[in-house]
Design an enzyme around this catalytic site. Structure first.
Site, PDB file in Angstrom:
ATOM      1  N   ASP A 134     -16.360 -48.999   1.312  1.00  0.00           N
ATOM      2  CA  ASP A 134     -15.445 -48.138   2.056  1.00  0.00           C
ATOM      3  C   ASP A 134     -15.286 -46.856   1.255  1.00  0.00           C
ATOM      4  O   ASP A 134     -14.554 -46.824   0.271  1.00  0.00           O
ATOM      5  CB  ASP A 134     -14.105 -48.859   2.206  1.00  0.00           C
ATOM      6  CG  ASP A 134     -13.112 -48.070   3.023  1.00  0.00           C
ATOM      7  OD1 ASP A 134     -13.475 -46.994   3.529  1.00  0.00           O
ATOM      8  OD2 ASP A 134     -11.978 -48.535   3.146  1.00  0.00           O
TER       9      ASP A 134
ATOM     10  N   TRP B 139     -13.350 -53.990  -6.892  1.00  0.00           N
ATOM     11  CA  TRP B 139     -13.172 -55.201  -6.109  1.00  0.00           C
ATOM     12  C   TRP B 139     -14.542 -55.802  -5.851  1.00  0.00           C
ATOM     13  O   TRP B 139     -15.565 -55.130  -6.014  1.00  0.00           O
ATOM     14  CB  TRP B 139     -12.344 -54.947  -4.858  1.00  0.00           C
ATOM     15  CG  TRP B 139     -12.989 -54.184  -3.746  1.00  0.00           C
ATOM     16  CD1 TRP B 139     -13.158 -52.845  -3.670  1.00  0.00           C
ATOM     17  CD2 TRP B 139     -13.504 -54.732  -2.536  1.00  0.00           C
ATOM     18  NE1 TRP B 139     -13.750 -52.517  -2.491  1.00  0.00           N
ATOM     19  CE2 TRP B 139     -13.976 -53.652  -1.770  1.00  0.00           C
ATOM     20  CE3 TRP B 139     -13.606 -56.026  -2.031  1.00  0.00           C
ATOM     21  CZ2 TRP B 139     -14.558 -53.825  -0.525  1.00  0.00           C
ATOM     22  CZ3 TRP B 139     -14.181 -56.203  -0.784  1.00  0.00           C
ATOM     23  CH2 TRP B 139     -14.649 -55.115  -0.044  1.00  0.00           C
TER      24      TRP B 139
ATOM     25  N   ASP C 148     -15.629 -47.582  -8.047  1.00  0.00           N
ATOM     26  CA  ASP C 148     -15.463 -46.165  -7.724  1.00  0.00           C
ATOM     27  C   ASP C 148     -15.923 -45.302  -8.890  1.00  0.00           C
ATOM     28  O   ASP C 148     -15.787 -45.681 -10.058  1.00  0.00           O
ATOM     29  CB  ASP C 148     -13.987 -45.850  -7.427  1.00  0.00           C
ATOM     30  CG  ASP C 148     -13.533 -46.409  -6.077  1.00  0.00           C
ATOM     31  OD1 ASP C 148     -14.401 -46.783  -5.267  1.00  0.00           O
ATOM     32  OD2 ASP C 148     -12.320 -46.468  -5.837  1.00  0.00           O
TER      33      ASP C 148
ATOM     34  N   ASN D 206     -10.077 -52.535  -0.452  1.00  0.00           N
ATOM     35  CA  ASN D 206     -10.818 -51.293  -0.656  1.00  0.00           C
ATOM     36  C   ASN D 206      -9.982 -50.050  -0.388  1.00  0.00           C
ATOM     37  O   ASN D 206     -10.502 -48.952  -0.321  1.00  0.00           O
ATOM     38  CB  ASN D 206     -12.080 -51.286   0.221  1.00  0.00           C
ATOM     39  CG  ASN D 206     -11.765 -51.576   1.673  1.00  0.00           C
ATOM     40  OD1 ASN D 206     -10.636 -51.370   2.115  1.00  0.00           O
ATOM     41  ND2 ASN D 206     -12.743 -52.031   2.424  1.00  0.00           N
TER      42      ASN D 206
END
Lengths: 401, 181, 181, 401
Positions: C84, C109, C128, C156
């Site tokens: 995402d 995650w 990220d 997310n």
């Protein structure tokens, strides 16, 4: 300030007007063309100021943008005109709430001294007064930095306390005494998240095992946290972050990905009503998480709105497979949360990510898509007016959650 | 926060000077005051007069011919002949009022626009409202007779938030100062 | 700057634990470590196994059936079953490399995706890259089996920049951790 | 990180894939379907890192967004692939320049400790090394906050000094010693603005009366500023802010709203060549500021690019009235700046706000519209490739201005 104007705008705005082509003959010709023939009076000079802020009205919608996609800021739109009333500055990843006076705005936000680096500052900023100006900040011990989530920040129903969900280093809720302007307590809620206030000083949080954490407070202001039973199955069909709750009655409608509504009366000892299915209310089979089951499901950024006085639940619905809970809604379903009946299915002009409803006698329904806000009649589904908006993240109405 | 020690004085002075003093000296002093810079001898009104000579015999301009005087949320409203940015009238303010949540800058750049109703030219102060995130409504780009940034008193690319608490641009006003005749 | 004292240890541990310990205890400990929170007993793999029971007899999922293994700049690349955000592969990085100007977060995650080439499920760490302004390229939203924010280890919507110098979100990677079998 | 994905993206990304439908029979069936029949090897685990930065290549374009319309950031795109190479964080209203090593990036920018309020900090931020990471900041005494303008910040050709234009409280240029990492001098340039470096340490600025201010430096490092003659009429046809200059030769092509090019050889005593008209080069009457004269004119956000080795000037051109100097270009005109001849007129797919050209043997031409970057062949006008971009503000190429 330099803007790239769009074509429609540019066509109206051609050429030089600073030139002063003024002469007796020209002016006389212009006057002669006026109905009545008399020269119009010379326009009077003006003093610049700030339009007074009259307080949030029953039909105002306050919303913020979806971070990353757009800039920060808390924006107020008048539902009766679809026009912008005011904008208050905020950081990215902010949350906000209005005091019960409808005049004071609290913004939970985070800054770094050098933009993306330097010293981090988590603050609750206070705005108010006749010009909605900054009235200071309350330092917070930390905040969760995430995409906008309604229930990361809330006030007690009487506006005396603020509750701010923090995640770093451990899940906790900062209880802010808004009168004393300081953090009164930091309450750890291990394995849980978000905050749903009830009563004078209590709050509940949703837990990763399908239970609730309930924080109640004793006479000395000490919080104690206990867990309820597990009331939903987080593995197959979790309750959505964006479930609605009514801070005044303490009623929360925890709604799952598959459309099961779990009504919970928040209190020191919460009462759990029997869950009911949005899809069943519409005469459909309940949605499941079986792969390939395409059916109507709730979804979006903020998929639910609740009108406590008439017990009406508004849900953004789309047709999709399991786990499509972020797909925007092509319809708004209006449900009676007492009788568990479907009252209406309204089309929205463009798939909507957010829904909101005002809390007054003659409520307005708001549907927000990526670029548009539609003001709708909740009883007829008629689109009353529309305005262009920045991609929305959160929305709040007067007296709402 | 570094900021200039200027306030609404700027606007009041504009009006007073425009009425009492000879145009050249008044606006020269005003320009210096607005941008707090010592040497900007020439100002939009002078430029306009020069342009005037070039356009003698023509009635108005393309902008004033197409301009209207009833809808201040449209880019072709007569006062917006030189505006560049979000119209405050679309953001909760007006042509001379900032939306709540923002503050009017005491500094501005100056233009003059022809009012189609009386064919008179008026001095307009294009003042930014500052402090709130960008409004994003009614973005207009009327750059006629706008000057490069090295002539700041007629430049609309500068963020005109000097003297306010914040340089966050929100929207732009078109404050009527007085007749430019 | 408040920040967690975590580093690449997190990722290495994921792999080591995934290989050596029983799934439940390993991932339970991992989850606690990644988010530095004490009580998250259940993890995506467990959820997936539960879902597995419900989908027994079905070959793969809608995503894996439509997924491909050759273009990691498309949203239907097999590893992106739960991603995402902006794909780092479109931003100057790759599925496991941040673009210059950004830093990989040690936290993430965890999901698991089926590789259509071998029909095996692999553990994927959605990490990220942080520090640079948002990339704005290849925005994907594959939210299947994504959990609410009160189950952060499978969420997310959190900016997974804990442990880096900045919480400025730039893009998301899908780092292959190992077999999820 | 939550994004609202667009339909095209969403359609490819339907349903659950975390489910692990793995079994011997299924796996065997999948392998049997592989050409060759042998089961593919198990994929190896990966370590996350940062893609090394190889330095700005001759065909890389570095650009920033138009502030207000988009977020900050300095973005690098490889012209040979139209793919993004890297992004470096910046504030709004930033400017930037590359050191001659093509590896060190300087960003002139401004922060407030609390987003829009608190303490203001004007800094020159330094980025470099194999990961293009922050290597510190140099404090600046002030900066102009304006829409992006190429010439508010520049380096000397040898990269030893940086020049940053400041406006508050008075027009001045901060001379930054980049080796010592400190501001070496603040040079007042009353009535003038912007900075065009020449030679080892000199710079010129454009002045509100149509002259140049020239700052030269003596052996002791003291700057002295003197004015040249007035070489253009600022009242009727001012020189554009976004005129091009070559920092290596000191040649500036100061170009007016009406398309008159004033070549100036910057030096302690600048040399002024005879102005020539872009429109005349195309066989048209020169553009004028007469109301109603619709003709071809230069315009846009950054309307010019220059290729010193071949003396080619690239200009974004549109048909419009006087003072339409911000209207984007529907064509790119290629002009020989020595012979004053029009070489080509290239269409652009969508009206462009910025133009840029690389400075190498086989140059690429870039045209940037509100949302797209086109990579073009400067000799044929062919569009070679394209990519979507954020609304552009400034662009720089290796070895360019």
């Amino acid at each position: 300030m330099k803007r790239i104007a769009h074509e429609a705008v540019k066509s109206a705005a051609r050429i030089a007007a600073l030139s002063m082509v003024i002469g007796g003959g020209l002016a006389a010709a212009a006057w002669a063309a006026q109905p009545g023939g008399a020269p119009p009076p010379v326009l009077q000079s003006e003093t610049a100021g700030v339009t007074p802020f009259q307080g949030l009205t029953a039909h105002d919608l306050t919303y913020s943008g979806l971070d990353g996609v757009t800039t920060g800021g808390v924006r107020i739109i008048d539902g009766d005109t679809a026009r912008t009333v005011a904008t208050v500055f905020s950081s990215q990843y902010a949350n906000f709430a209005w005091a019960p006076d409808h005049r004071t705005l609290y913004i939970s936000e985070t800054y770094w001294t050098l933009g993306n680096r330097g010293t981090r500052e988590d603050v609750l900023s206070i705005y108010g007064g006749p010009t909605l100006s900054n009235e200071g900040e309350i330092a917070l011990p930390g905040r969760l930095i995430s995409d906008p989530k309604t229930h990361t920040f809330a006030l007690s129903a009487d506006g005396r306390y603020g509750y701010d969900y923090s995640f770093q280093p451990a899940p906790a809720v900062s209880v802010i005494d808004l009168r004393a302007r300081k953090v009164a307590a930091s309450v750890e809620i291990p394995g849980c998240g978000l905050v749903f206030p009830f009563g004078k000083r209590g709050f509940a949080s949703l837990c990763a095992d399908g239970s609730l954490a309930v924080a109640d407070v004793n006479a000395q202001g000490k919080y104690a946290v206990h867990r309820t039973k597990r009331f939903f199955d987080v593995m197959t069909d979790p309750v959505m972050d964006e479930s609605v709750s009514d801070p005044h009655s303490g009623l929360a409608l925890f709604t799952t990905y598959d459309g099961w509504v779990h009504p919970v009366h928040l209190a020191d000892t919460p009462r759990f009503d029997k869950p009911w299915s949005i899809e069943k209310a519409a005469g459909l089979s309940p949605a499941t998480s079986h792969v390939g089951q395409i059916t109507w499901r709730p979804g979006g950024q903020v998929p639910f709105a609740y009108e406590p006085s008439r017990h009406r639940l508004f849900a953004l619905m789309h047709e999709g497979p399991p786990w499509s809970f972020e797909k925007p809604g092509s319809e708004i379903w209006v449900l009676d949360a007492r009788s568990h009946r479907l009252l209406h299915r309204w089309d929205v002009p463009e798939s909507a990510y957010l829904v909101a409803v005002t809390q007054d006698e003659h409520p307005l329904l708001f549907a927000l898509s990526e670029e548009w806000l539609w003001v709708m009649d909740p009883d007829t589904g008629a689109v009353l007016r529309a305005t262009k908006i920045v991609t929305p993240g959160l929305a709040r109405v007067r007296g709402g959650q | 926060m570094k900021r200039l020690d200027v306030d609404k004085f700027g606007e009041r002075l504009t009006r007073r000077l425009a009425g009492r003093l000879s145009r050249r000296s008044a606006l020269a002093r005003l320009g210096a005051l607005l941008v707090a810079a010592p040497a900007f001898p020439l100002l939009p009104v002078q430029r306009a007069r020069a342009a005037d000579a070039a356009t003698a015999g023509q009635k108005g301009t393309d902008f004033s011919r197409a301009a209207q005087t009833h809808d201040d949320t449209a880019c072709n409203y007569w006062r917006y002949c030189g505006i560049d940015g979000n119209l405050c009238s679309c953001c909760g303010g007006s042509t001379h009022s900032c939306p709540p949540g923002s503050q009017p800058s005491p500094t501005s750049w100056i233009g003059s626009c022809i009012n189609p109703d009386d064919q008179r030219a008026y001095l307009i102060a294009y003042r930014d409202c500052c402090g709130a995130n960008e409004c994003n409504k009614c973005s207009c780009l009327n750059t006629d007779h706008a000057m490069p940034i090295y002539r700041p008193q007629a430049n609309n690319h500068i963020i005109w938030c000097f003297g306010t608490q914040s340089f966050e641009y929100h929207c732009s006003m078109a404050v009527l100062v007085g007749l430019a005749e």
